[in-house]
Write a protein that holds these residues in place. Structure first.
Motif, PDB file in Angstrom:
ATOM      1  N   PRO A   3      -5.793  -0.578  -2.916  1.00  8.55           N
ATOM      2  CA  PRO A   3      -5.804   0.318  -1.745  1.00  8.55           C
ATOM      3  C   PRO A   3      -5.544   1.773  -2.116  1.00  8.55           C
ATOM      4  CG  PRO A   3      -4.577  -1.682  -1.269  1.00  8.55           C
ATOM      5  CD  PRO A   3      -4.834  -1.683  -2.737  1.00  8.55           C
ATOM      6  N   ASP A  63     -10.261  -6.642  -1.315  1.00  9.92           N
ATOM      7  CA  ASP A  63      -9.789  -5.317  -1.727  1.00  9.92           C
ATOM      8  C   ASP A  63     -10.712  -4.708  -2.785  1.00  9.92           C
ATOM      9  OD1 ASP A  63      -7.643  -5.211  -0.038  1.00  9.92           O
ATOM     10  OD2 ASP A  63      -6.196  -5.976  -1.494  1.00  9.92           O
ATOM     11  N   VAL A 101      -6.665   0.608   4.531  1.00 12.83           N
ATOM     12  CA  VAL A 101      -7.505  -0.203   3.634  1.00 12.83           C
ATOM     13  C   VAL A 101      -6.821  -1.521   3.306  1.00 12.83           C
ATOM     14  CG1 VAL A 101      -8.379  -0.348   1.271  1.00 12.83           C
ATOM     15  CG2 VAL A 101      -8.789   1.709   2.619  1.00 12.83           C
ATOM     16  N   SER A 102      -5.528  -1.455   2.999  1.00 14.68           N
ATOM     17  CA  SER A 102      -4.780  -2.660   2.647  1.00 14.68           C
ATOM     18  C   SER A 102      -4.714  -3.630   3.820  1.00 14.68           C
ATOM     19  CB  SER A 102      -3.366  -2.279   2.199  1.00 14.68           C
ATOM     20  OG  SER A 102      -2.671  -3.394   1.709  1.00 14.68           O
ATOM     21  N   CYS A 108      -4.639   6.334   4.488  1.00 17.14           N
ATOM     22  CA  CYS A 108      -5.880   5.612   4.188  1.00 17.14           C
ATOM     23  C   CYS A 108      -5.591   4.331   3.409  1.00 17.14           C
ATOM     24  CB  CYS A 108      -6.822   6.512   3.386  1.00 17.14           C
ATOM     25  SG  CYS A 108      -8.398   5.722   2.971  1.00 17.14           S
ATOM     26  N   SER A 109      -4.674   4.411   2.443  1.00 13.70           N
ATOM     27  CA  SER A 109      -4.298   3.236   1.656  1.00 13.70           C
ATOM     28  C   SER A 109      -3.741   2.140   2.541  1.00 13.70           C
ATOM     29  CB  SER A 109      -3.269   3.637   0.589  1.00 13.70           C
ATOM     30  OG  SER A 109      -2.797   2.515  -0.115  1.00 13.70           O
ATOM     31  N   PHE A 145     -15.605   2.446  -1.399  1.00 15.70           N
ATOM     32  CA  PHE A 145     -14.982   3.770  -1.363  1.00 15.70           C
ATOM     33  C   PHE A 145     -15.369   4.587  -2.588  1.00 15.70           C
ATOM     34  CE2 PHE A 145     -12.566   2.434   2.196  1.00 15.70           C
ATOM     35  CZ  PHE A 145     -11.912   3.540   2.710  1.00 15.70           C
ATOM     36  N   SER A 191       0.826  -1.211   0.000  1.00 12.79           N
ATOM     37  CA  SER A 191       0.000   0.000   0.000  1.00 12.79           C
ATOM     38  C   SER A 191       0.860   1.260   0.000  1.00 12.79           C
ATOM     39  CB  SER A 191      -0.933   0.003   1.213  1.00 12.79           C
ATOM     40  OG  SER A 191      -0.201   0.118   2.426  1.00 12.79           O
ATOM     41  N   SER A 218      -8.620   3.217  -3.803  1.00 15.60           N
ATOM     42  CA  SER A 218      -9.684   3.373  -2.801  1.00 15.60           C
ATOM     43  C   SER A 218      -9.484   4.669  -2.022  1.00 15.60           C
ATOM     44  CB  SER A 218      -9.686   2.184  -1.834  1.00 15.60           C
ATOM     45  OG  SER A 218      -9.981   0.974  -2.506  1.00 15.60           O
ATOM     46  N   ALA A 219      -8.255   4.893  -1.574  1.00 14.46           N
ATOM     47  CA  ALA A 219      -7.958   6.099  -0.803  1.00 14.46           C
ATOM     48  C   ALA A 219      -8.142   7.359  -1.641  1.00 14.46           C
ATOM     49  CB  ALA A 219      -6.531   6.021  -0.263  1.00 14.46           C
ATOM     50  N   ILE A 230     -13.921  -3.465  -1.111  1.00 20.85           N
ATOM     51  CA  ILE A 230     -13.638  -2.223  -0.381  1.00 20.85           C
ATOM     52  C   ILE A 230     -13.499  -1.056  -1.347  1.00 20.85           C
ATOM     53  CG2 ILE A 230     -11.940  -1.035   1.058  1.00 20.85           C
ATOM     54  CD1 ILE A 230     -11.324  -3.729   2.364  1.00 20.85           C
TER      55      ILE A 230
END
Length: 281
Positions: free
Chosen positions: A217, A265, A238-239, A234-235, A272, A32, A220-221, A268
């Motif tokens: 990740p 992943d 999330v990871s 955030c990554s 996001f 990440s 997503s962030a 998620i």
């Protein structure tokens, strides 16, 4: 719920399960960190290319009957990472073209070697588990875990210590070079970090799925946060959550480890992405 907790407690009594979770989470965290840089530098698929190179190197190690394939796989992957990052600055061969060429060549070369000099009666099965991950993550030794912890600590420490330089190289390499930043050195460090993550991650999710740990990740962030530091943090979270959910679900249900983590992943990321659109991000 109590049944699930009891079953997981029983699993966690076994050292190989604890080893798998520790290594899986460390690989996810490292992936990440460097993933945000790769996405912003438009090298999202470098993980794919390098994982195929690592597969080819691993095939050579297998043919040579090396006791530890990492001794050959890691340096070859590092050299390839440096070449790919350099090629991104070449006007004749763009980065995506170089990745495609190196990727398919290494994959084909590795598969040919394993077939021609096969030491196994199930070549197709061996190749499949290498490409998509296998249960070898559940056969880790204490030595494997220690090596992973040491490399992970080095990667995380390097990223934290060189954070500002990596930031400069990521967003405006030409300006960074103009003000005296040693961009070639930091690109080399980034290449080494990528290669180490790829070699470590192949055992967890396989050669074809490792890039998902790097890309999902970060994307997503970026769906919600906009500053580099907030995206990095955030990554990482999330990871970590995706890997933990994937590992627990895989151990509990018996699904393939790599595919389960990537599936978590992806879900998620979808969440996001929807949240970002709702918030107007």
């Amino acid at each position: 719920m109590s049944t699930f907790i009891e079953i997981m407690n029983n699993y966690l009594e076994h050292s190989f399960v604890r080893y798998a979770i520790i290594v899986g989470l460390l690989i996810a965290i490292c992936s990440s960190l460097i993933g945000v840089t790769l996405v912003l530098k438009r090298f999202s698929f470098i993980g794919d290319g390098l994982s195929h190179v690592a597969f080819g190197a691993m095939a050579i190690g297998t043919v040579l009957n090396l006791a530890d394939n990492m001794l050959l796989t890691l340096p070859i992957t590092i050299i390839s990472a440096v070449v790919l990052l350099k090629s991104g600055q070449n006007a004749k061969i763009k980065g995506d073209a170089a990745i495609a060429m190196l990727s398919v060549s290494a994959l084909a070369f590795g598969y040919l070697l394993l077939n021609i000099f096969s030491a196994s009666s199930n070549v197709s099965g061996d190749v499949c588990t290498t490409l998509f991950g296998s249960t070898s993550i559940l056969t880790l030794t204490e030595r494997d875990v220690i090596i992973c912890i040491i490399l992970s600590v080095l990667i995380i420490s390097s990223f934290i210590f060189l954070y500002h330089s990596i930031f400069d190289v990521t967003f405006d390499e030409d300006f960074a070079k103009a003000v005296g930043t040693k961009t070639d050195l930091y690109n080399l460090i980034i290449a080494i970090i990528i290669a180490v993550i790829i070699v470590l991650g192949m055992r967890l999710v396989g050669a074809l799925l490792i890039s998902a740990l790097i890309i999902f990740p970060a994307l997503s962030a970026m769906s919600i946060y906009k500053t580099f530091l907030s995206v990095i943090i955030c990554s990482l979270v999330v990871s970590f959550i995706g890997a933990l959910i994937g590992l627990i679900f895989s151990i509990y249900v018996g699904t393939p480890v790599g595919a389960t983590i990537v599936g978590a992943d992806a879900i998620i990321f979808a969440g996001f992405s929807i949240t970002g659109k709702v918030l107007g991000k």
